[in-house]
Structures are given as C-alpha cells and as structure tokens.
Design a protein around this motif. Structure first.
Motif, PDB file in Angstrom:
ATOM      1  N   CYS B  48     -50.974 111.031 -43.814  1.00  0.00           N
ATOM      2  CA  CYS B  48     -51.875 109.983 -43.167  1.00  0.00           C
ATOM      3  C   CYS B  48     -53.156 110.852 -42.815  1.00  0.00           C
ATOM      4  CB  CYS B  48     -51.078 109.542 -42.114  1.00  0.00           C
ATOM      5  SG  CYS B  48     -52.305 108.476 -41.024  1.00  0.00           S
ATOM      6  N   ASP B  49     -54.061 110.366 -43.461  1.00  0.00           N
ATOM      7  CA  ASP B  49     -55.594 110.909 -43.060  1.00  0.00           C
ATOM      8  C   ASP B  49     -55.565 112.543 -43.260  1.00  0.00           C
ATOM      9  OD1 ASP B  49     -56.189 108.394 -42.379  1.00  0.00           O
ATOM     10  OD2 ASP B  49     -56.168 108.709 -40.400  1.00  0.00           O
ATOM     11  N   LEU B  63     -48.278 119.143 -40.804  1.00  0.00           N
ATOM     12  CA  LEU B  63     -49.203 120.157 -41.265  1.00  0.00           C
ATOM     13  C   LEU B  63     -50.434 119.578 -41.592  1.00  0.00           C
ATOM     14  CD1 LEU B  63     -46.592 120.900 -44.239  1.00  0.00           C
ATOM     15  CD2 LEU B  63     -46.804 122.066 -42.144  1.00  0.00           C
ATOM     16  N   ASN B  64     -51.612 120.370 -41.300  1.00  0.00           N
ATOM     17  CA  ASN B  64     -52.927 120.239 -41.569  1.00  0.00           C
ATOM     18  C   ASN B  64     -53.532 121.093 -42.756  1.00  0.00           C
ATOM     19  OD1 ASN B  64     -55.438 119.377 -41.901  1.00  0.00           O
ATOM     20  ND2 ASN B  64     -55.893 119.516 -39.544  1.00  0.00           N
ATOM     21  N   PRO B  65     -53.206 120.820 -44.028  1.00  0.00           N
ATOM     22  CA  PRO B  65     -53.572 121.610 -45.176  1.00  0.00           C
ATOM     23  C   PRO B  65     -54.924 122.010 -44.959  1.00  0.00           C
ATOM     24  CG  PRO B  65     -52.409 119.746 -45.992  1.00  0.00           C
ATOM     25  CD  PRO B  65     -52.616 119.743 -44.554  1.00  0.00           C
ATOM     26  N   ALA B  66     -55.890 121.444 -44.451  1.00  0.00           N
ATOM     27  CA  ALA B  66     -57.217 121.688 -44.453  1.00  0.00           C
ATOM     28  C   ALA B  66     -57.584 123.059 -43.356  1.00  0.00           C
ATOM     29  CB  ALA B  66     -57.981 120.563 -44.000  1.00  0.00           C
ATOM     30  N   THR B  67     -56.759 122.984 -42.582  1.00  0.00           N
ATOM     31  CA  THR B  67     -56.949 123.955 -41.449  1.00  0.00           C
ATOM     32  C   THR B  67     -55.721 125.165 -41.462  1.00  0.00           C
ATOM     33  OG1 THR B  67     -55.619 122.882 -39.976  1.00  0.00           O
ATOM     34  CG2 THR B  67     -58.246 122.475 -40.035  1.00  0.00           C
ATOM     35  N   ARG B  68     -54.764 124.947 -42.478  1.00  0.00           N
ATOM     36  CA  ARG B  68     -53.654 125.781 -42.606  1.00  0.00           C
ATOM     37  C   ARG B  68     -52.764 125.772 -41.239  1.00  0.00           C
ATOM     38  NH1 ARG B  68     -54.097 130.503 -46.436  1.00  0.00           N
ATOM     39  NH2 ARG B  68     -51.835 129.656 -46.859  1.00  0.00           N
ATOM     40  N   TYR B  84     -33.518 110.843 -40.855  1.00  0.00           N
ATOM     41  CA  TYR B  84     -34.907 110.737 -40.841  1.00  0.00           C
ATOM     42  C   TYR B  84     -35.292 109.627 -41.813  1.00  0.00           C
ATOM     43  CZ  TYR B  84     -35.010 115.698 -39.512  1.00  0.00           C
ATOM     44  OH  TYR B  84     -35.064 116.914 -38.866  1.00  0.00           O
ATOM     45  N   ALA B  85     -35.622 108.621 -40.943  1.00  0.00           N
ATOM     46  CA  ALA B  85     -36.655 107.457 -41.353  1.00  0.00           C
ATOM     47  C   ALA B  85     -37.661 107.543 -40.564  1.00  0.00           C
ATOM     48  CB  ALA B  85     -35.848 106.315 -41.177  1.00  0.00           C
ATOM     49  N   ALA B  86     -38.612 108.755 -40.969  1.00  0.00           N
ATOM     50  CA  ALA B  86     -39.786 109.121 -39.977  1.00  0.00           C
ATOM     51  C   ALA B  86     -40.961 108.659 -40.632  1.00  0.00           C
ATOM     52  CB  ALA B  86     -39.480 110.582 -40.006  1.00  0.00           C
ATOM     53  N   GLY B  87     -41.985 108.515 -39.868  1.00  0.00           N
ATOM     54  CA  GLY B  87     -43.212 108.166 -40.580  1.00  0.00           C
ATOM     55  C   GLY B  87     -44.139 108.942 -39.479  1.00  0.00           C
ATOM     56  N   LEU B  88     -45.367 108.633 -40.121  1.00  0.00           N
ATOM     57  CA  LEU B  88     -46.639 109.153 -39.070  1.00  0.00           C
ATOM     58  C   LEU B  88     -47.816 108.438 -39.317  1.00  0.00           C
ATOM     59  CD1 LEU B  88     -48.586 111.669 -38.108  1.00  0.00           C
ATOM     60  CD2 LEU B  88     -48.781 112.314 -40.778  1.00  0.00           C
ATOM     61  N   VAL B  93     -55.551 101.977 -31.404  1.00  0.00           N
ATOM     62  CA  VAL B  93     -56.034 101.763 -29.947  1.00  0.00           C
ATOM     63  C   VAL B  93     -56.214 103.008 -29.111  1.00  0.00           C
ATOM     64  CG1 VAL B  93     -55.241 100.871 -27.985  1.00  0.00           C
ATOM     65  CG2 VAL B  93     -54.633  99.738 -30.141  1.00  0.00           C
ATOM     66  N   THR B  94     -55.185 103.971 -29.476  1.00  0.00           N
ATOM     67  CA  THR B  94     -55.504 105.419 -28.359  1.00  0.00           C
ATOM     68  C   THR B  94     -55.954 106.453 -29.250  1.00  0.00           C
ATOM     69  OG1 THR B  94     -53.077 106.287 -29.262  1.00  0.00           O
ATOM     70  CG2 THR B  94     -53.225 104.836 -27.147  1.00  0.00           C
ATOM     71  N   GLY B  95     -56.199 106.154 -30.618  1.00  0.00           N
ATOM     72  CA  GLY B  95     -56.827 107.351 -31.518  1.00  0.00           C
ATOM     73  C   GLY B  95     -55.878 108.316 -31.590  1.00  0.00           C
ATOM     74  N   LYS B  96     -54.665 108.179 -31.232  1.00  0.00           N
ATOM     75  CA  LYS B  96     -53.673 109.496 -31.346  1.00  0.00           C
ATOM     76  C   LYS B  96     -52.758 109.272 -32.542  1.00  0.00           C
ATOM     77  CE  LYS B  96     -53.849 112.180 -27.192  1.00  0.00           C
ATOM     78  NZ  LYS B  96     -54.873 112.009 -26.423  1.00  0.00           N
ATOM     79  N   TYR B  97     -52.278 110.412 -33.119  1.00  0.00           N
ATOM     80  CA  TYR B  97     -51.380 110.206 -34.298  1.00  0.00           C
ATOM     81  C   TYR B  97     -49.849 110.311 -33.654  1.00  0.00           C
ATOM     82  CZ  TYR B  97     -54.847 110.938 -37.603  1.00  0.00           C
ATOM     83  OH  TYR B  97     -56.160 111.144 -38.469  1.00  0.00           O
ATOM     84  N   LYS B  98     -49.181 109.217 -34.126  1.00  0.00           N
ATOM     85  CA  LYS B  98     -47.658 109.033 -33.665  1.00  0.00           C
ATOM     86  C   LYS B  98     -46.887 109.277 -34.889  1.00  0.00           C
ATOM     87  CE  LYS B  98     -48.536 105.990 -29.909  1.00  0.00           C
ATOM     88  NZ  LYS B  98     -48.220 104.606 -29.446  1.00  0.00           N
ATOM     89  N   VAL B  99     -45.772 110.154 -34.555  1.00  0.00           N
ATOM     90  CA  VAL B  99     -44.636 110.089 -35.357  1.00  0.00           C
ATOM     91  C   VAL B  99     -43.394 109.608 -35.082  1.00  0.00           C
ATOM     92  CG1 VAL B  99     -43.129 111.973 -36.490  1.00  0.00           C
ATOM     93  CG2 VAL B  99     -45.327 112.591 -36.054  1.00  0.00           C
ATOM     94  N   VAL B 100     -42.675 108.633 -35.703  1.00  0.00           N
ATOM     95  CA  VAL B 100     -41.877 108.095 -35.429  1.00  0.00           C
ATOM     96  C   VAL B 100     -40.522 108.196 -36.277  1.00  0.00           C
ATOM     97  CG1 VAL B 100     -40.866 105.450 -35.356  1.00  0.00           C
ATOM     98  CG2 VAL B 100     -43.425 105.796 -34.928  1.00  0.00           C
ATOM     99  N   ARG B 101     -39.277 108.518 -35.574  1.00  0.00           N
ATOM    100  CA  ARG B 101     -38.310 108.753 -36.245  1.00  0.00           C
ATOM    101  C   ARG B 101     -36.870 108.125 -35.753  1.00  0.00           C
ATOM    102  NH1 ARG B 101     -37.088 115.118 -34.472  1.00  0.00           N
ATOM    103  NH2 ARG B 101     -36.323 114.645 -32.306  1.00  0.00           N
ATOM    104  N   SER B 102     -36.093 108.084 -36.742  1.00  0.00           N
ATOM    105  CA  SER B 102     -34.659 107.128 -36.107  1.00  0.00           C
ATOM    106  C   SER B 102     -33.794 108.119 -35.887  1.00  0.00           C
ATOM    107  CB  SER B 102     -34.646 106.221 -37.186  1.00  0.00           C
ATOM    108  OG  SER B 102     -34.001 106.712 -38.192  1.00  0.00           O
ATOM    109  N   PHE B 103     -32.567 107.746 -35.194  1.00  0.00           N
ATOM    110  CA  PHE B 103     -31.464 108.646 -35.067  1.00  0.00           C
ATOM    111  C   PHE B 103     -30.453 107.791 -34.755  1.00  0.00           C
ATOM    112  CE2 PHE B 103     -33.355 107.917 -31.068  1.00  0.00           C
ATOM    113  CZ  PHE B 103     -32.465 107.372 -30.079  1.00  0.00           C
TER     114      PHE B 103
END
Lengths: 173, 244
Positions: B48-49, B63-68, B84-88, B93-103
């Motif tokens: 994502c982005d 990981l941020n490949p641009a900044t390593r 791992y049914a994970a996503g990013l 609304v908050t301008g923050k990245y969220k990771v969601v995962r199931s268990f």
C-alpha cells in the motif's frame, strides 16, 4: 487447556519427538512451536518425557525437520538484514536434497504443519519442474500421455512460444 | 499439494505443461487453479503506497523499500492461533496506516471462532488491539481485498461455519471497525463461493468474475457504495467466448 503464559518462546524446555521408525529426537520448545501439530500438543500438555510420536514421519526426514525448526526458531525475532540473508542461504542449502528426500519433506512438513518448510519444499519442487519439457515431466511423475497425436500437435501449435525453452527469446513481441 | 506446486510455476511452463496429459490440461485451465496461481504471485506480500506487508510462517514484517526500513510487528499472544488473513491500508480519517490480521481463539474447540486485531503503525506504544466486536464469521485463508473508501473484504469460510450465508463476503470498515456481510449478486446462483467465481479488486472496486460454464460466458460484477451507505452490485461486463 493451556494456561496462558506471559510471553511466547521464552521457554528453554526441550521437546522430544519420536519418528515412525522409533528414533528419538530433541529440540527446543521454540523450534517445536514452528510445527502447528507439535504446538497444539505442547499447549495441550501432551509433550512428556516419552516423546510425541509422529506416526507418519520417518527418522531421515524428521532429522532434517528438527534441524530446520531449530535453526529458524533461534533466529525468529528481530532479524537484521544480514541474519535474514544468512537464513535464506541456510534454506537454499537445506533444500538441496534428492527427489526422494524432497518428497518425504513435502509430506512431513505438510503433516506437521511447518508452514515455512512446506513453502520451501513446494517452491523447490516447482523450481525443479519448471524448466522441463512435457515429456520429462511424464517420465518424472509416471504420467501416460493420453492425448491423440493430433490433439498434442494442436496444443503445441497454439502455444508455440511456450515450447521454446532452450534459449531465451531474442526479442519480445 | 499438486495444485500448490503448480501454482508456483511461471505461466510459460504452465502453458507448455498443458500438453503433458488431459488431467494436467484440465487442471491448468480451471478457474480455481487460475485463481490460486494469481494469488500465489502475490500471496506472500501485500502493499500500500509503497509500504510492503510481508509474512513468514510466524511473523509479519512491514517494509519500506524506499528507505530500507523494516519493522517486525509484535507476535501473536499464546492463546491465539496464527491465521494470516492480513492486510495493510491507510485510514484516510486518521492518516495512519493500519494492519489487520485474523486469528483463531485457541481455547475454543473445535477451532472455529475467529477474531481480528488491528495494529496502527506509528502510534506511540503501538500494539495489536482486538476489533471492538469479533467478526460474525470466520474467513478463508486469504489476503484481505481492499476497496476504495477504507473497506476490507474477505471470503467467508463456510467449511468452518456452515450456517454462514451462501455466497457471503465479510466486510470491515477501517473507520469504525464495524463488520458487515455483503452477499454476492442474487442472480449468481452459487451455493457458495465456488470454483467458478473469483473475487478480486479492479481499480479499487470489488469485483466478482463469474464463469458460466454452460454458456461459455464470463460476467464481471462490481460493487459500489451508494448514498446512505447502501452497497450495490452492478453487472459491468459480459464477455461471450467464441464457440467453434
């Protein structure tokens, strides 16, 4: 039911497992936890001094799996880039095995629920067959060609580009 | 396992292996296999982005490949079973990245009750936090599909939960972390999300590709949210294959 402990992977306890042909192996609990089956057994207090019996895994592949899990468990948290690369090299060497062992590892890793090893063995198998001709695959897997010569020719003709495997295409079109 | 191995082969090998035998040709041509192959090409990581979320057997990395730069997300608690049914995604609304995962909840037998956790990247003292309510149904092992407007979709796992609605997709809104269920278009007469139905994202819209085997046609439906938060399916494309 397993009692909740404070943190994962801190235990130094050794877990014993027994292969289908009666050989005993030991590995740290963190290593055993990489196997979903072993992990569930440990959490349900089924791991004792006699060892967890693995009815379908023979000693030879089990020794490899114990190695794999021990290595990966020791390097599981907070990997530096160098460590991650070292682990990758370990994997690459680890999976350089003959096809019989590869088959045993595929089955055993699937049975024991060692996801990383399953993926590694599946990828290795895919790498082994991807450059082969259809005829070589028939030989490897004992498959009988049940196409008529006409059908086979038609498939080859339709997909001619895919059959040029000896040298890379000189131009893309 | 054969499917798993074949799904990792390059397209060129697969096309060539259609001529091995009729069984291989049939398998390689099946929509479910094509889907597995597509998923495989992207399954170990989602992005994502420019940020990449990568999973291994036991860990999730961002990981941020641009900044390593790389961070390891905190491990699962011991009372939870990894799934791992994970996503990013960026929460607009908050301008923050969220990771969601199931268990799965460990203590529930048979293992079928699923929960979800959210990790907000860059928050001070960031940690996994359970969603306010648990999802109403377990989802299938599959990376979440992201749709414009901050919604995530998964396929509901009816094998674990036969009471789940037929052809249902689980939906999560990133904003309020509320779950919902979206049912496939009514005219799709599918007992479940079967082999002839693929769910994916096309230009930020959820789409359903349905291969109608008896008429040799493919229909593509897209899902959009209308005013008042109503979800609506639209039959966007109908492609007929030439029959010789």
């Amino acid at each position: 039911m397993a009692a909740a402990t404070d943190d994962a992977g801190d235990s130094n306890e050794m877990i014993r497992v027994v292969s289908s042909d009666g050989e005993h192996f030991e590995m740290p609990e963190a290593a055993a936890n990489l196997s979903l089956v072993l992990r569930h057994m440990i959490e349900d207090d089924c791991a004792d001094a006699a060892g967890i019996p693995l009815a379908v895994v023979a000693a030879k592949p089990l020794a490899k799996i114990v190695d794999y899990c021990t290595k990966h468990a020791a390097k599981s948290s907070g990997l530096t880039i160098e460590e991650a690369e070292e682990l990758k090299r370990f994997d690459a060497e680890f999976i350089e095995v003959d096809t019989d062992m590869l088959y045993d590892l595929l089955v055993a890793a699937d049975f024991m629920g060692v996801e990383g090893l399953s993926k590694l063995a599946v990828q290795r198998t895919a790498d082994l067959i991807k450059g082969k001709t259809p005829e070589q695959n028939r030989e490897t897997f004992g498959i009988v060609n049940d196409f008529t010569p006409e059908e086979e020719e038609e498939i080859c003709k339709e997909n001619e580009w895919a059959f040029q495997i000896t040298k890379p295409p000189s131009r893309l079109c | 396992m054969v499917v798993e191995i074949m799904a990792r082969l390059p397209v060129k090998s697969l096309v060539r292996f259609k001529s091995v035998c009729t069984g291989w040709r049939a398998m390689i041509g099946e929509p479910s296999f094509i889907h597995a192959h597509l998923r495989c090409s992207a399954s170990s990581a989602t992005h994502c982005d420019g940020l990449v979320l990568a999973s291994t057997a036991s860990k999730l990395y961002l990981l941020n490949p641009a900044t390593r730069d790389a961070i390891t997300l905190p491990a699962y608690g011991r009372s939870l079973v990894i799934n791992y049914a994970a996503g990013l995604r960026l929460d607009t609304v908050t301008g923050k990245y969220k990771v969601v995962r199931s268990f799965y909840y460990r203590s529930m037998y048979p293992i079928s009750r699923m929960g979800m956790e959210v990790f907000t990247v860059g928050e001070a003292d960031a940690r996994w936090r359970k969603t306010i309510t648990d999802p109403p149904y377990p989802v299938r092992w599959m990376t979440a599909l992201f749709v414009h407007g901050g919604h995530l979709f998964w396929c509901i796992d009816r094998r674990l939960c036969p009471d789940a609605p037929r052809g249902g997709l689980l939906r999560l809104s990133l904003q309020d972390e509320a779950f919902g269920v979206t049912i496939l278009p009514n005219s799709l007469d599918v007992p479940a999300l079967d082999d002839n139905v693929l769910v994916d994202v096309l230009h930020g819209e959820l789409c359903v590709v349905h291969a109608v085997s008896d008429t040799a046609a493919v229909t593509i439906w897209t899902l959009s949210i209308a005013g008042g938060g109503v979800w609506r399916w639209e039959r966007r494309y109908c492609i007929r294959r030439a029959v010789s």
